[in-house]
Design a protein around this motif. Structure first.
Motif, short mmCIF file in Angstrom:
data_model
loop_
_atom_site.label_atom_id
_atom_site.label_comp_id
_atom_site.label_asym_id
_atom_site.label_seq_id
_atom_site.Cartn_x
_atom_site.Cartn_y
_atom_site.Cartn_z
N TYR A 39 0.85 -1.20 0.00
CA TYR A 39 0.00 0.00 0.00
C TYR A 39 0.88 1.24 0.00
CZ TYR A 39 1.33 -0.42 4.89
OH TYR A 39 2.06 -0.56 6.04
N GLU A 40 0.29 2.34 -0.40
CA GLU A 40 0.98 3.63 -0.37
C GLU A 40 0.17 4.57 0.51
OE1 GLU A 40 1.41 4.93 -4.53
OE2 GLU A 40 1.51 2.80 -5.07
N VAL A 41 0.78 5.06 1.59
CA VAL A 41 0.06 6.00 2.46
C VAL A 41 -0.02 7.34 1.72
CG1 VAL A 41 0.09 7.21 4.68
CG2 VAL A 41 0.82 4.80 4.53
N THR A 42 -1.24 7.84 1.56
CA THR A 42 -1.48 9.02 0.72
C THR A 42 -2.30 10.03 1.52
OG1 THR A 42 -1.59 7.46 -1.14
CG2 THR A 42 -2.38 9.69 -1.57
N PRO A 43 -1.61 10.97 2.20
CA PRO A 43 -2.32 11.85 3.14
C PRO A 43 -3.44 12.68 2.53
CG PRO A 43 0.05 11.99 3.47
CD PRO A 43 -0.15 11.20 2.22
N ARG A 44 -3.40 12.92 1.21
CA ARG A 44 -4.48 13.75 0.63
C ARG A 44 -5.70 12.95 0.18
NH1 ARG A 44 -1.88 18.01 1.18
NH2 ARG A 44 0.23 18.22 0.40
N LEU A 45 -5.67 11.66 0.44
CA LEU A 45 -6.80 10.82 0.01
C LEU A 45 -7.96 10.99 1.00
CD1 LEU A 45 -7.58 8.55 -2.08
CD2 LEU A 45 -7.03 6.96 -0.25
N VAL A 46 -8.81 11.99 0.73
CA VAL A 46 -9.93 12.23 1.65
C VAL A 46 -11.23 11.66 1.10
CG1 VAL A 46 -8.96 14.21 2.83
CG2 VAL A 46 -10.21 14.55 0.69
N ARG A 47 -11.28 11.37 -0.22
CA ARG A 47 -12.44 10.78 -0.87
C ARG A 47 -13.62 11.75 -0.93
NH1 ARG A 47 -13.28 6.93 -3.10
NH2 ARG A 47 -14.94 5.96 -1.91
N GLY A 48 -14.49 11.48 -1.92
CA GLY A 48 -15.54 12.45 -2.25
C GLY A 48 -16.84 12.32 -1.47
N LEU A 49 -16.85 11.53 -0.40
CA LEU A 49 -18.09 11.38 0.35
C LEU A 49 -17.78 11.78 1.80
CD1 LEU A 49 -17.63 8.61 -1.64
CD2 LEU A 49 -20.08 8.51 -1.19
N ASP A 50 -18.78 12.40 2.45
CA ASP A 50 -18.49 13.01 3.76
C ASP A 50 -18.54 12.05 4.94
OD1 ASP A 50 -17.97 15.43 2.68
OD2 ASP A 50 -19.87 16.37 3.26
N TYR A 51 -18.97 10.80 4.73
CA TYR A 51 -19.20 9.96 5.91
C TYR A 51 -17.95 9.30 6.47
CZ TYR A 51 -20.22 6.56 2.03
OH TYR A 51 -20.21 5.81 0.90
N TYR A 52 -16.81 9.51 5.83
CA TYR A 52 -15.64 8.74 6.25
C TYR A 52 -15.02 9.19 7.56
CZ TYR A 52 -15.84 6.49 1.72
OH TYR A 52 -16.26 5.77 0.64
N THR A 53 -14.55 8.21 8.33
CA THR A 53 -13.75 8.45 9.54
C THR A 53 -12.61 7.43 9.47
OG1 THR A 53 -15.06 6.81 10.74
CG2 THR A 53 -15.73 9.10 10.99
N HIS A 54 -11.49 7.75 10.06
CA HIS A 54 -10.33 6.83 10.07
C HIS A 54 -9.93 6.42 8.65
CE1 HIS A 54 -10.30 6.63 14.43
NE2 HIS A 54 -11.61 6.55 14.36
N THR A 55 -9.93 5.08 8.40
CA THR A 55 -9.33 4.57 7.16
C THR A 55 -10.10 4.96 5.90
OG1 THR A 55 -8.84 2.65 8.51
CG2 THR A 55 -8.42 2.44 6.15
N THR A 56 -9.38 5.48 4.90
CA THR A 56 -9.95 5.61 3.55
C THR A 56 -8.97 4.93 2.59
OG1 THR A 56 -8.84 7.74 3.24
CG2 THR A 56 -11.16 7.81 3.92
N PHE A 57 -9.48 4.40 1.51
CA PHE A 57 -8.57 3.75 0.56
C PHE A 57 -9.13 3.76 -0.84
CE2 PHE A 57 -11.29 0.47 2.38
CZ PHE A 57 -11.68 -0.27 1.28
N GLU A 58 -8.23 3.63 -1.79
CA GLU A 58 -8.62 3.48 -3.20
C GLU A 58 -7.67 2.50 -3.86
OE1 GLU A 58 -8.89 7.20 -5.37
OE2 GLU A 58 -10.75 7.75 -4.33
N PHE A 59 -8.19 1.75 -4.83
CA PHE A 59 -7.35 0.93 -5.69
C PHE A 59 -7.33 1.59 -7.06
CE2 PHE A 59 -6.40 -3.21 -3.63
CZ PHE A 59 -7.12 -3.04 -2.45
N LEU A 60 -6.13 1.85 -7.59
CA LEU A 60 -6.01 2.44 -8.92
C LEU A 60 -5.51 1.37 -9.88
CD1 LEU A 60 -4.19 5.80 -8.02
CD2 LEU A 60 -6.63 5.26 -7.93
N HIS A 61 -5.95 1.51 -11.13
CA HIS A 61 -5.46 0.54 -12.12
C HIS A 61 -5.04 1.24 -13.40
CE1 HIS A 61 -5.39 -2.88 -14.90
NE2 HIS A 61 -5.04 -3.55 -13.82
#
Ligand code: HAM
Length: 416
Positions: free
Chosen positions: A249-271
């Motif tokens: 994995y790559e820790v990516t501090p700007r990965l906040v994601r486009g939905l407001d309900y997130y707390t703690h872990t967020t993640f994305e898989f890119l291809h």
């Protein structure tokens, strides 16, 4: 003018639909091995579910929803995502009363009025799961492992996993206050969208794709400087458990994601095969979502959604294109009596789960053309002579070799 499919929607035809089915079957198999069970929620919901769940200031809610008034005046919306619906169902059916962590998956269409382009549609399908009832980082790691297993089961390799923590409301509140203050100083230099968001929802500025915003976004502080001890420990544990599983994995501090309900872990898989729309999966934890939707009891959860349209693209790319549909047996009757026998043979074989096509009676040349078009592996030629002898001509379409076979031999040959 003839009517065409609505912009941003499409028909999925054979042979492409076979890939979709295969992916869905593979995915259901993987879900079962993780003890995740299917939930089917309605395609439309009350609009308030998404405005409260996903967040008023998100792109999804502020400009992408297909909403309409029902005849009684209730505002309804075609679901733009399914996490809010799953949590609504969880609360509505008091699923908290059932023992254990709830692990639910779904496969189905979502609707967002985005600008259509490669990999981005207005009706698209997601394969997703939500695991509700625990805030343990062990669950985060298992959910991420589940995504990795789904991609692997479908033959997709070489995706990158980005992860981050957006903290709890306490950490995030302090971070947002800092972002607001920083962004205020650069307000005139920001794009119009980011100027608005800098005031209403500063976190959204972090995932701005506008080049004008990039120099400012790059200098903003990282959320990791604002995480309290509990958030930091939660995130460290998720990383540790991913290490245990050999998941890179790559820790990516700007990965906040486009939905407001997130707390703690967020993640994305890119291809890489996907072009500009390269996120094949997005997900994260949402510990406060149930309460935001009116639950009296907490229901911390984490989940993900794979974009099925994009998964199909990645699978097709891995396979080097679409395989033509193939058919095990084409039955070619040359007379009416042969056709009637052919229909009975087909019925028995179909009962044994062999796919068979029976042509109406026709001349040999025409029947062979049809068999070729159907991409048949074998063709069974039946004429009056064959009927009298009880042996039919089985032609191997690849080699051209033809030999007489009795009906009893067919099944073994076709299944072999
Ligand atoms: P999302 O990031 O909005 O998250 O969407 C997840 C995935 O759906 C994206 O990574 C992408 O592959 C696919 N997708 C989104 N929009 C489109 C589109 N217009 N056309 C084609 N594919 C698209 C969610 O929806 C969250 N509900 C994920 C989640 C589940 N978080 C927690 N649980």
């Amino acid at each position: 003018m003839s009517i065409r499919a609505v912009k941003g929607t499409r028909d999925i035809l054979p042979p492409a639909s076979a890939v979709w089915n295969e992916i869905e079957e593979n995915s259901r198999r993987v879900f079962r091995t993780f003890n995740v069970h299917e939930i089917r929620t309605p395609i439309f919901e009350e609009t308030a579910l998404f405005s409260r769940g996903v967040g008023e200031e998100t792109d999804i809610v502020s400009k992408e929803m297909y909403s309409f008034d029902d005849r009684d005046g209730t505002s309804l919306t075609l679901r733009p995502e399914n996490t809010a619906s799953v949590i609504r169902a969880y609360i509505e059916h008091r699923m908290d009363q059932i023992a254990g962590v709830k692990k639910l998956y779904y496969i189905g269409p979502m609707f967002r009025r985005e600008r259509p382009q490669k990999g981005r549609y207005r009706q698209f399908s997601q394969i997703g799961a939500e695991v509700i009832g625990s805030d343990s980082p062990a669950v985060d790691a298992e959910v991420i492992e589940l995504v990795a297993s789904l991609l692997e089961a479908n033959g997709v390799r070489g995706s990158r996993l980005l992860i981050n923590s957006v903290g709890d409301p306490d950490s995030r509140g302090r971070y947002i206050a800092r972002l607001k203050a920083d962004l205020e100083q650069h307000l005139p230099a920001l794009s119009a969208d980011s100027q608005r968001r800098a005031v209403t929802n500063p976190l959204r500025v972090l995932d701005s794709k506008d080049p004008q915003d990039q120099p400012i976004v790059e200098k903003l502080p990282s959320i990791h400087e604002y995480l309290n001890d509990a958030c930091r420990e939660h995130f460290a544990a998720v990383c540790r458990y991913l290490d245990d599983r050999d998941i890179a994995y790559e820790v990516t501090p700007r990965l906040v994601r486009g939905l407001d309900y997130y707390t703690h872990t967020t993640f994305e898989f890119l291809h890489g095969a996907l072009g500009a729309q390269n996120a094949i999966c997005g997900g994260g934890r949402y510990n406060g979502l149930a309460e935001a939707l009116g639950s009296k009891v907490p229901a911390p959860g984490i989940g993900f959604s794979i974009g099925e349209d994009r998964l199909v693209m990645a699978v097709e790319e891995a396979r080097g294109g679409l395989a033509a549909l193939s058919l095990p047996l084409f039955i070619a009757p040359m007379t009416e009596a042969a056709f009637r026998r052919g229909a009975l043979i087909a019925r028995r074989l179909r009962g044994a789960e062999v796919a068979v096509e029976v042509a109406p009676p026709a001349k040999l040349k025409r029947l062979m053309e049809l068999a070729n078009k159907a991409n048949a592996r074998y063709t069974l030629l039946i004429g009056d002579d064959e009927l009298a002898q009880g042996h039919y001509g089985l032609k191997n379409m690849a080699s051209g070799e033809q030999r007489p076979v009795a009906e009893d031999e067919l099944l073994a040959i076709l299944k072999g």
